[in-house]
Scaffold this motif. Structure first.
Motif, PDB file in Angstrom:
ATOM      1  N   ASP A 180       0.869  -1.174   0.000  1.00 35.32           N
ATOM      2  CA  ASP A 180       0.000   0.000   0.000  1.00 35.32           C
ATOM      3  C   ASP A 180       0.912   1.232   0.000  1.00 35.32           C
ATOM      4  O   ASP A 180       2.135   1.115   0.152  1.00 35.32           O
ATOM      5  N   SER A 182       1.762   3.315   2.063  1.00 40.18           N
ATOM      6  CA  SER A 182       2.580   3.619   3.246  1.00 40.18           C
ATOM      7  C   SER A 182       3.997   3.048   3.106  1.00 40.18           C
ATOM      8  O   SER A 182       4.895   3.417   3.839  1.00 40.18           O
TER       9      SER A 182
ATOM     10  N   HIS B  44      -4.214  10.479 -13.409  1.00 41.25           N
ATOM     11  CA  HIS B  44      -5.102   9.550 -12.721  1.00 41.25           C
ATOM     12  C   HIS B  44      -5.711   8.571 -13.718  1.00 41.25           C
ATOM     13  O   HIS B  44      -5.825   8.877 -14.919  1.00 41.25           O
ATOM     14  N   GLU B  63      -0.323   3.084  -9.179  1.00 40.59           N
ATOM     15  CA  GLU B  63      -1.298   2.618  -8.192  1.00 40.59           C
ATOM     16  C   GLU B  63      -2.664   2.391  -8.829  1.00 40.59           C
ATOM     17  O   GLU B  63      -3.025   3.049  -9.802  1.00 40.59           O
ATOM     18  N   SER B  65      -6.694   2.016  -7.254  1.00 42.33           N
ATOM     19  CA  SER B  65      -7.512   2.094  -6.037  1.00 42.33           C
ATOM     20  C   SER B  65      -8.639   1.077  -6.106  1.00 42.33           C
ATOM     21  O   SER B  65      -9.169   0.796  -7.181  1.00 42.33           O
ATOM     22  N   ARG B  69     -10.035  -0.739   0.093  1.00 43.94           N
ATOM     23  CA  ARG B  69      -8.624  -1.141   0.179  1.00 43.94           C
ATOM     24  C   ARG B  69      -7.675   0.015  -0.064  1.00 43.94           C
ATOM     25  O   ARG B  69      -6.468  -0.143   0.059  1.00 43.94           O
ATOM     26  N   GLY B  70      -8.231   1.137  -0.480  1.00 43.49           N
ATOM     27  CA  GLY B  70      -7.374   2.282  -0.753  1.00 43.49           C
ATOM     28  C   GLY B  70      -6.536   2.051  -1.986  1.00 43.49           C
ATOM     29  O   GLY B  70      -6.893   1.257  -2.858  1.00 43.49           O
ATOM     30  N   SER B  71      -5.410   2.743  -2.043  1.00 42.89           N
ATOM     31  CA  SER B  71      -4.531   2.605  -3.208  1.00 42.89           C
ATOM     32  C   SER B  71      -3.600   1.417  -3.028  1.00 42.89           C
ATOM     33  O   SER B  71      -3.039   1.217  -1.957  1.00 42.89           O
ATOM     34  N   HIS B  99       1.894   8.455  -9.090  1.00 42.68           N
ATOM     35  CA  HIS B  99       2.002   9.263  -7.879  1.00 42.68           C
ATOM     36  C   HIS B  99       3.482   9.506  -7.577  1.00 42.68           C
ATOM     37  O   HIS B  99       4.244   8.542  -7.392  1.00 42.68           O
TER      38      HIS B  99
END
Lengths: 278, 155
Positions: A180, A182, B44, B63, B65, B69-71, B99
């Protein structure tokens, strides 16, 4: 390195005692042991470890060669015997035969650049090489460690990797297959970092340990960059049962992996890897 | 002067290694130097793929999304790499987010300009594709390896 004299019968284990257990990951532990008669090992060798009443498996030695007072193994809990081993606590006893197998030719890498590529739990069998390289850093050229893991949470020896990364005399790149945001490190396959690594292909010795597919791709990537197949060394894994080339379970073409290996050079092993039945 | 500078930069970038100087000269007319700050998005998912980015310095995460679960980062690319290949193939739309993980220096190409020049001069177009194809093949190969989940406990 000579195996422990276990009453002259190489199939009879000596008793080893667990002196320390460290949980590295949710399914991986490292334990230190001591055993009477232990005379040390060479990086790349393995021991046959047995839990009485459960079974015996080969496990690479993951500690420093320079400290022969303890025997260090890193074990992933994946089967009945490894589960029993990973469940042992300080003070427990187990059976030990070894050390067995051909070592990594670390001595031959002196004066040359060294590239160590490890994937997943494959970092454990190459850790003795890394200790040797750092203890005698001046004997080697540029040193690079490339390590790939499944996710940031699956990175083995994370604290040591952080320490190694902070050294100015060694290049360390860690990459994971997924993460992820982070995670601030690399995401992708470990072989992608061969191209950016700083080494002279004509004067490089490479040591690779990990899943066989990863080792194959890494060895081919190194050859593409100009490293000689004979200078690329891999640690093979097969169904090793006796550890001394008697039972034949680990036969790989004309070789017994337990006795002629587990470390082979790419020039020897590449033709065998192309035979799907082996 | 700026264009001459870009030619030199392009010639030194791994993507354009060994490319004929006259092609670099042509392509430099579609390029400019651009900076992004850490945390910026270059594009994006769903955006028009109207730019090509060659990373000169810095790192970018690619990434996707997913709800809840987010990215998820599926690849990071760094100095010497090219970001994205969707600008080559219709409908020229990005399939993921890019990103900046650090301050970034890139060469940004106007993809429409590059496509137009390649269409007008097939020899240039073929030369560009020959530079891009190894990246494409390598990423396909790397993706296959990642899909094998080599480091799972069963392996």
């Amino acid at each position: 390195m000579q195996a422990i004299d276990s009453h002259t019968d190489p199939m009879v284990p000596v008793i080893a005692k667990v002196t320390r257990v460290t949980r590295d990951l949710s399914d991986v532990v490292t334990f230190e042991m001591e055993a009477e008669g232990w005379r040390g090992f060479a990086p790349g060798q393995f021991n046959m470890l047995s839990v009485f009443g459960v079974g015996e498996i080969p496990i690479s030695i993951s500690g420093p060669q320079s400290d022969s007072s303890k025997i260090i193994h890193t074990i992933r809990d994946v089967g009945p015997v490894s589960h029993a081993l990973a469940s042992l606590r300080t003070g427990a006893v187990l059976g030990l035969r070894g050390p067995y197998g051909t070592p990594w030719p670390v001595e031959a890498a002196k004066g040359r650049d060294v590239v160590v590529v490890a994937g997943g739990l494959g970092l454990a069998p190459v850790r003795p090489i890394l200790y040797e390289l750092m203890e005698n850093r001046g004997d080697y050229g540029k040193v690079t460690l490339l390590y790939g893991a499944r996710s940031p949470g699956d990175i083995l020896f994370a604290e040591e990797l952080r320490q190694w990364r902070s050294r100015l005399d060694m290049g360390v790149e860690v990459t994971v297959d997924r993460a992820d945001p982070s995670w601030h490190g690399h995401v992708g396959v470990v072989t992608a970092h061969l191209r950016g690594a700083d080494f002279d292909p004509k004067a490089t010795t490479a040591f690779i340990c990990g899943p066989e597919i990863m080792m194959r791709f890494t060895a081919n990537g190194l050859v593409d960059l100009g490293v000689a197949p004979g200078d690329i060394h891999l640690s093979m894994e097969r169904n090793m049962q006796c550890g001394i080339g008697l039972c034949g379970h680990c036969q790989l073409g004309p070789h017994f992996v337990c006795k002629d290996g587990p470390v082979f050079d790419w020039a020897v092993i590449k033709p065998l890897m192309r035979v799907k039945e082996l | 002067m700026a264009i001459e500078g870009l030619e030199r930069i392009l010639a030194g970038h791994p993507l354009f290694a060994n490319m004929a100087p006259e092609f670099l000269d042509t392509l430099a007319g579609c390029a400019k130097n651009v900076r992004f700050a850490a945390g910026d998005y270059l594009f994006h998912e769903g955006d028009d793929a109207d730019h090509i980015y060659l990373i000169r310095e810095g790192q970018v995460s690619l990434e996707i999304s997913a709800p809840g679960r987010g990215s998820m980062v599926f690849q990071t690319v760094a100095s010497g790499s090219v970001i994205g290949l969707s600008w080559i193939v219709p409908p020229y739309r990005w399939r993921f987010d890019a990103h900046a993980r650090s301050d970034l220096r890139v060469i940004e190409f106007d993809a429409r300009c590059v496509r137009g020049k390649c269409d007008a001069d097939p020899v240039l177009g073929y030369a560009v594709l020959k530079q891009i194809m190894p990246v494409l093949v390598e990423r396909l190969h790397d993706t296959r390896v990642q899909m094998l989940d080599l480091y799972s406990a069963g392996n």
